[in-house]
Design an enzyme around this catalytic site. Sequence first.
Site, short mmCIF file in Angstrom:
data_model
loop_
_atom_site.label_atom_id
_atom_site.label_comp_id
_atom_site.label_asym_id
_atom_site.label_seq_id
_atom_site.Cartn_x
_atom_site.Cartn_y
_atom_site.Cartn_z
N ALA A 16 5.87 8.87 12.86
CA ALA A 16 5.00 10.03 12.64
C ALA A 16 4.90 10.88 13.91
O ALA A 16 5.04 12.11 13.86
CB ALA A 16 3.62 9.57 12.19
N ASN A 43 5.86 0.01 16.04
CA ASN A 43 6.32 -0.76 14.89
C ASN A 43 7.53 -0.12 14.23
O ASN A 43 8.34 -0.81 13.63
CB ASN A 43 5.21 -0.85 13.83
CG ASN A 43 4.23 -1.95 14.14
OD1 ASN A 43 4.59 -2.96 14.72
ND2 ASN A 43 2.99 -1.74 13.75
N GLY A 49 13.64 -0.30 8.51
CA GLY A 49 14.44 0.92 8.36
C GLY A 49 14.73 1.29 6.92
O GLY A 49 15.79 1.84 6.60
N ARG A 296 4.01 -6.00 -3.27
CA ARG A 296 3.63 -6.96 -2.23
C ARG A 296 2.31 -7.64 -2.49
O ARG A 296 2.15 -8.83 -2.23
CB ARG A 296 3.56 -6.22 -0.89
CG ARG A 296 4.93 -5.83 -0.43
CD ARG A 296 4.87 -4.87 0.73
NE ARG A 296 6.24 -4.56 1.13
CZ ARG A 296 6.56 -3.77 2.13
NH1 ARG A 296 5.61 -3.17 2.84
NH2 ARG A 296 7.82 -3.55 2.43
#
Lengths: 466, 580
Positions: A16, A43, A49, A296
């Site tokens: 970001a 991180n 990726g 998740r």
Amino acid sequence: MWDEEYDIVIIGSGFAGLAAALEARKTCSSVVVLEKMQVPGGNSAISGGLVAAAGSPLQAEEGILDSPELMLDDMLRAGLDYNDPELARIVAEKSTETLLWTIEELGVQFKQTLSHLGGHSVPRTYNTTNTSGSGITRPMLVKCREKGIPIDLKTLLQRFITDEQGAVLGVEVRRGYVFPHAGSGESRRIRARKAVILATGGFSQDKAFRRIQNPILSENIESTNHPGATAESLVAAIRAGATPVQLSLIQLGPWASRDEEGFGVGSMFSMLAGFPYGVLIDVKTGRRFVNELSDRKLLVDAMLNTGRESLAIVDQKGVRYASTLGKCLKRGVVKQFGSIEELSQVNQVPLAPLLETIRVYNSSVKRGVDEEFGKPIPEDLLPIEEPPFYSIRLISKVHHCMGGIQINARAQVLDIETHRLIQGFYAAGEITGGIHGASRLGSNAITDCLVFGRIAGRNAAQDPSR
Amino acid sequence: MRDSLARMLADAVDDLFLAWKQGVENQGIVGDGIGDRACFQRVMDGILALVGHGDGVMHPVNMPRIILDEPSSVAFIVEQARLGQAQGVPFPRFLQSFKVLERVAEEYLVGRAVPGQEMLAALLSLRRATDLLEYALIQDWERSNREDTPAPQEQLHPGIVLDQIRNEIFYKGIASLIMKIDAQGLITEASPQTTRFFSDRRIIGRFCGELLDIGVTSMGEILEVFPPDEVREIILNRDTVRYVFEVHLLPLNLEGSDAGGSILLLNDITRIADDRLRFEMQAGDPGHEQFNSEKMRSAIFQSVGEGILLVDQDLEVVKANHRACEIYGLSRQNLIGTDLLALTDQAGAEKLSEFFGRLIEGQRLSEEMTGLYVDGRTFPTRTTVTRIDYAGKRFWTIIVLDTTEEKALENRLRQEKQQTEEMNLTLKNVLRSIEGDRRDFENRISSKIGTAIMPMLEKICKEAQPSVRRSYLNLLGDQLIALTSGFDTELDAGLLKLSRTEIEVCRLIQGGFSSKEIGDAMNLSFETVQTHRKNIRKKLNLNGKNINLHAYLASRACENGALQEVRRERGMSGGDSRKE
């Protein structure tokens, strides 16, 4: 009053922060990125990726029908509608545009195959060729250097400096800070003539803070994050009037290895091979207990249930996309066996139930429908039958903070009292909250960080100088 | 090793017996069993059993525990001592005979032609076994003393017990180094080994923290570093050899002993530490976790300023320190697993590959090469590669020094040197131009002399009237002064060329009179005055120049008053002029 001055001051050098810097630099010559650690990338650089994009060129090539609406639906479903729908929509709508930006402007290299991650309706995940977020941060850092954007390391944000109206005028930092020694470095006041952009990520490693938010997350639960993923910048933002949202929504990753620290190399093995092409079993019973391609949250909930010891098993055909396999084997994270019998013995799984589990699973795959747990069976999903077999011992690790500070569609931070934007204050990435709701889908984080990082950078650069 | 030690001793048991018998005879302690083969054999068997015992026994720290846990392993010696006492052998005499045995066994080992390393190990094992036995002996003796005597303090002062223990055991064996320290941590006594170990240093009276180089300054800190109930390891470097010691701090709280003092025991566990390292190296896959061993940790992670990478056979980074991460801008997670050759440029990669090809175990090579930062920036490094072989696999430690600052300094020095050279050149040029100026100047002066002074001298020679001559002489003096002082105003040779009448005309022009007024005043026709003016202009070199004669003369007069002077010296003042 001020020691230094820039038009735009960005805190954090992950996806970001760097995206914001590069975008802001297009129209604004004075941009600086501050990073508290001694290396850039946070991180982002150690992530897998993976980038989700709806309606991408690879989807078109493979004839996969996808759309921002479908991606948004997936996000809202996994997020249990805790999501801010406007912000989530922006991520979905700008996903492909942003992916193409990384390819065309940054020269990021992606593999030519898509991955299907849990909770996504279709395969829509791009993988960097080096199976790491560094495949994106590195070109970003190179670009920053070329554009003359300084990345000032070892610079810790201490507090925001505001005026009487609450506008953010700059930041107080410690330069020469040595993580994690709070008193180190020298205090400096840096003025931001246009704006400050906060892009400091989550607090998964801040054991005290995360436990306050969610008491289930005890000290002994590991994290996939780098050690600097702590909460002090979030606290500083709240002190400056930012609105905290959903801080207790903290995601655990179901795919990390029990046999290495952090995110490691095992996580990507699970994501790329173990879950999509293998079975997830409980070591004690030898049986499956969940749809391996659940999102998740469901996976972690199922794994944490009654203290299961989880093991993912995959065969020779299943590891064809597992690009970290070599490293996993070398580090002992993934083990290789000539037979299921051998695998069961070493992992102490009862053999008979395990063989039965695999038999039932294989027949489901052949039939094309998993009646037991409802795992989607795409065409390239094959039965587990060809040796060698591979296993990875899994343990849930704290991975992502869905909560954070509230922003609007222009990435402006909103005031906790007035609910109006705070002048001169933008935020993007994991520090923001509400985009992913209760559960962030895999590979949506990088998309989010890049999309809102760019929005923040572009808008901040257009602000008037003060 | 220990097996072979036991075997060596067992093979030599007859020789050892004879040597021992000789020894005890020399010391005059034979009799009541001492010097007997039976007594010898029992003690010897016990030693051999102990020497052949497992690992743990040999660890000095474990001794008290072993005596507690496995009394059988040392019971024979205690029994033998008690038997001796029953036969009338006082304890000190028994101990003495035991020490003789220890000595002959050691001498025997030293006399054997075994390699140094092996010899050292054998001696160490033997010494540890005998230390243990001695410890057990003393302990038993002390106990029996206490049991036998209802009020031991009266008969045997604890200080004396302490002294005996110190003399009999501590100073001779169990711990490698023993120091007694006072309440301030100053060393009051030291065993001979200690003195030897710190051979080049004065020990007594020194602060123990300083001697042990642990960076503490008070006894309070010593107690923090070495809590009395715990064992700590420290590393001492002596003459390039690295020793590992286990440190026990035993407070002396025996009644009657020095209040507040302590005994500092340092057990040499270098070999044990090395074994442990080797064991860790060999256990499991040698690529990874075993490098967490003490030695590696200290080598890798205690280092400051230099980046250290450990690289395996695939040239993959398997371990990296903090500094290395910083140098390359990669977090440890990213750095580990990275191909080493990706951290440098083409030339560096070739150099490293060449190093890997030709380095032999333990060898070290160093080279300047380019490093690659994460953002593509390059920086100069000095890279040192060392090969280590473990369990049949090769590893390399790579020590990387970022020499950016060093290089910058070099460059700056080079630049400064260059600047200095340029400066020298400039100075030379300046000097040359000054030299040129000087020459010009000399030329000007000689030409002035030729054009102004020499004609004046001629005029003086021709001038008959003394007053005029004097005024010429004065003028000449002024000219010479002007020549040597300042040189700022150009000498007005022209003025000197003027005739008396012309000078008078000048004076009047200077005074602001018109040509007609001048003609009236000097009784000259207007035309004559005009002619004079024309000649004056010519002599003052003002012809063809747009300069007003009045203004010129006014400025000259202001500057140096030359005209006035000329006029006065020629005796032309006021109304006198016409009288002359």
